[in-house]
Design an enzyme around this catalytic site. Sequence first.
Site, PDB file in Angstrom:
ATOM      1  N   GLY A  62      -2.823   0.450  20.449  1.00  0.00           N
ATOM      2  CA  GLY A  62      -2.082  -0.712  20.922  1.00  0.00           C
ATOM      3  C   GLY A  62      -0.581  -0.509  20.919  1.00  0.00           C
TER       4      GLY A  62
ATOM      5  N   ILE B 204      -7.172  -0.854  14.939  1.00  0.00           N
ATOM      6  CA  ILE B 204      -6.672  -0.423  16.254  1.00  0.00           C
ATOM      7  C   ILE B 204      -6.579   1.101  16.328  1.00  0.00           C
ATOM      8  CG2 ILE B 204      -5.519  -2.609  16.673  1.00  0.00           C
ATOM      9  CD1 ILE B 204      -2.829  -1.191  16.031  1.00  0.00           C
ATOM     10  N   GLY B 205      -7.270   1.751  15.405  1.00  0.00           N
ATOM     11  CA  GLY B 205      -7.276   3.210  15.386  1.00  0.00           C
ATOM     12  C   GLY B 205      -6.544   3.779  14.191  1.00  0.00           C
ATOM     13  N   THR B 206      -6.080   2.881  13.318  1.00  0.00           N
ATOM     14  CA  THR B 206      -5.205   3.289  12.224  1.00  0.00           C
ATOM     15  C   THR B 206      -5.958   3.636  10.943  1.00  0.00           C
ATOM     16  OG1 THR B 206      -5.032   0.949  11.769  1.00  0.00           O
ATOM     17  CG2 THR B 206      -3.246   1.928  13.017  1.00  0.00           C
TER      18      THR B 206
ATOM     19  N   ILE C 167      -0.193   5.742  -1.150  1.00  0.00           N
ATOM     20  CA  ILE C 167      -0.935   6.036   0.082  1.00  0.00           C
ATOM     21  C   ILE C 167      -2.424   5.879  -0.236  1.00  0.00           C
ATOM     22  CG2 ILE C 167      -1.417   7.780   1.841  1.00  0.00           C
ATOM     23  CD1 ILE C 167       1.515   6.609   1.751  1.00  0.00           C
TER      24      ILE C 167
ATOM     25  N   ASN D 219      -5.183   6.193   1.864  1.00  0.00           N
ATOM     26  CA  ASN D 219      -6.011   7.254   2.448  1.00  0.00           C
ATOM     27  C   ASN D 219      -5.069   8.344   2.943  1.00  0.00           C
ATOM     28  OD1 ASN D 219      -7.653   8.942   3.913  1.00  0.00           O
ATOM     29  ND2 ASN D 219      -8.692   7.306   5.051  1.00  0.00           N
TER      30      ASN D 219
ATOM     31  N   GLN E  85      -1.176   8.767  10.650  1.00  0.00           N
ATOM     32  CA  GLN E  85      -0.281   7.736  11.184  1.00  0.00           C
ATOM     33  C   GLN E  85       1.138   8.280  11.331  1.00  0.00           C
ATOM     34  OE1 GLN E  85      -0.736   4.274  12.224  1.00  0.00           O
ATOM     35  NE2 GLN E  85      -2.541   5.497  12.549  1.00  0.00           N
TER      36      GLN E  85
ATOM     37  N   GLU F 264       4.519   2.472  11.423  1.00  0.00           N
ATOM     38  CA  GLU F 264       5.687   2.531  12.308  1.00  0.00           C
ATOM     39  C   GLU F 264       6.805   3.442  11.826  1.00  0.00           C
ATOM     40  OE1 GLU F 264       5.897  -1.580  14.404  1.00  0.00           O
ATOM     41  OE2 GLU F 264       4.963  -1.912  12.474  1.00  0.00           O
TER      42      GLU F 264
END
Length: 744
Positions: free
Chosen positions: A232, A459-461, A627, A629, A636, A703
């Site tokens: 996205g 969303i793929g994260t 963190i 994972n 990411q 991000e």
Amino acid sequence: MSTSIIGAAVNRVDGPLKVSGQAQYAVDHKLENLAYGVGVFSTMGNARVVRVEASDAQGMPGVLAVLHRGNTPPLYRPAERLEHSRAGEIRPPFEDDQVYYYGQYVALVIANTLEQAQAAADKVRVQYDVRKPAVLLSEAPAPQGPPRVHSTRGDAAGAFESAAVKLDETYTVPVEVHNPMEMHATMAHWEGENLTLYVTTQGVLNYQKVLAEVMGIPVENVRVISPFCGSGFGGKLFPWPESMLAALGAQHLKRPVRVQVPRSMMFTTVGHRPLTQQRVRLGATADGQLVSMQHDVVQPTSMVDEYVEYCTGVTKTLYACENVEVRQDLVRLNVGTPTPMRGPGAVPGLVALESAMNELAEKLGMDPIALRLKNYAETDPGSKLPYSSKHLRECYQKGAEQFGWAKRNPKVGSMRRGNEILGWGMASAIWDAGRGGATVRVRLNSDGTARASCATQDIGTGTYTIFAQVVTEKTGIVLDKVQVVLGDSTLPPGPTSGGSTVTATVLPAIAKATDQAVQRVLQAAVMTPGSPFFAPHGTQAPKVAMTNGWVHEVDKPYSSGVPFEEILIARRLAALDGEATTGPDLANRERYAFNSFGAQFMEVAWDPGIARLRVSRALTVIDAGKIINRKAGTNQVLGAVVMGIGMAMFEEAIYDPRTGKPINNNFADYLVATNADVPELECIFVEYPDYHLNEYGARGIGEIGLAGVAPALAMAIYHATGVRVRTLPFRVEDVLGGERATIV
Ligand code: MOS
């Protein structure tokens, strides 16, 4: 209880579904009697629609309807701020007869097959009363209304006047387009008064609200399903016109309708990162103390809606400086409405701010890291609050060490490798660390499995995997036996996948819901005849716990007990549920400033003999708390770095000033970074759990990996070539000193 799964490098639990093709995009769901809608898009950027001539199209094979403003009821506007709902563009399609930008929906052709709809859409003729569009910043009328952002502390202008060393430069970031693999698409299905939408989205609940508002029906009549998403990046945060038209078409025909946005229109009707022109003025003492920072941004929005790309937030917070003034103005152009794109505001803001810092370092004859350390903000300069957890200094140090920064010769063109000249650059990264509210339900089943559910989405994260990890950590039920159900608005309410906030938001709710489900099993263990821990009325119940999925007495090894499902079976229960809601922790927001930080180091290799400029090394050091994972987290960050390389070196939507058409509206002409453009990427986490944010200490990570890439590359290019590039993307022709086509 084993805690090793939290922080481990865990494979995605949805990975096998994805690689075997079982994980489908939402609109690939099979519906009986599906019809296909194809848009007729304006070919002009500024016009009035005089007439839509649809009779030819209407008579073509398989055509069911040609919908336009003349033959459909008006849609309502979304309530936006009044209801905390948000659409991509506040003007619903077909609202008036004006064309505000190229690619605006003028009509929707619906047919039995996609091919029939496409063929008929080509035959719809639209008569326009055409006016000259304004699509370049230089054509825009002056900003109207007050600045959308204006904030001051101290006296920035005065301090700049008297500063020993001054920098005053303007940086331009062009329009960038999200272009996820999976293009925007919606399938709408009415059953009586109820509307089900299969849609690719970053927020099923916001989608549900907006579509209910636009169609004028109660929110409970709308269900939004989005099980898997082909990415996205912000473009799928809010509903865009294709969804509203799918709902309208399906209502009109009384059969399900699917509308897919073609790649070319992914450049026009579903948002983009707006162009920003950013003037940065920095004033410093001779030894590098910042005494003044001014950041002025001019940015286009569309004719029909306002979107502010908040570039100046970083300027107020990244460095300790007493005198700061920032201002942002909007101008209106005949372009579609801009929208958030990965790291909105901060990412283009840092292109300007961090480039300016690197240029200032050179003026001062200072190492750019030394300049940043000299102005290091120990507390948040905007709010004056202490940071919840800040280890940016360590990011600089670790990065410098790993990159070999000490070996840097700052002289332009001085570092060589064979025929190539190497250039080194660095920049800081910063992003907000948010946490919102979520409700999660966790179910422990009598077949020994568990299920966790929430109306957020992956969303793929790696969101599916994080849910499973927490349930496993809390119960000892192995990862394979934990089912995670997301992406459906009927599930317990969860967050939009935006702003790098989902992980920090859902972790506490998953943990609490799991604890509650376990407590219920333990209660059942002592209440149930047939359970080895049964304590009849009036007797002392043993203290029990659950470890590795087994219920046992607390002071005995888990293997002395029984698998938890035996308790449920003894009580003849299918399952026991736990459900928990956790909030944004507003009290802590008043005590601390929450940010993630990073430092990024880039190397370019410039071969002047063949005019080849390549990114040759990229190191990112990130301080994002714990963190959860390591594998998905690293993924990411590295994915964001690839996006940063695309942003710095290639990406730019170019508009035809005559029509407002993005002329490079395809993947042949809109360049993104390919594998050949990307070197080995390295990511280091400086891992300090941020327990003020949640009990796992995790901040968001989607991000920040993009934030410092482009300014670090700008510095590296200068170091290699001696050319300062201040307009993205940085191209070989800039370095060669040629003329560049103007985009502003
Ligand atoms: Mo992000 S721009 O909040 O998807």
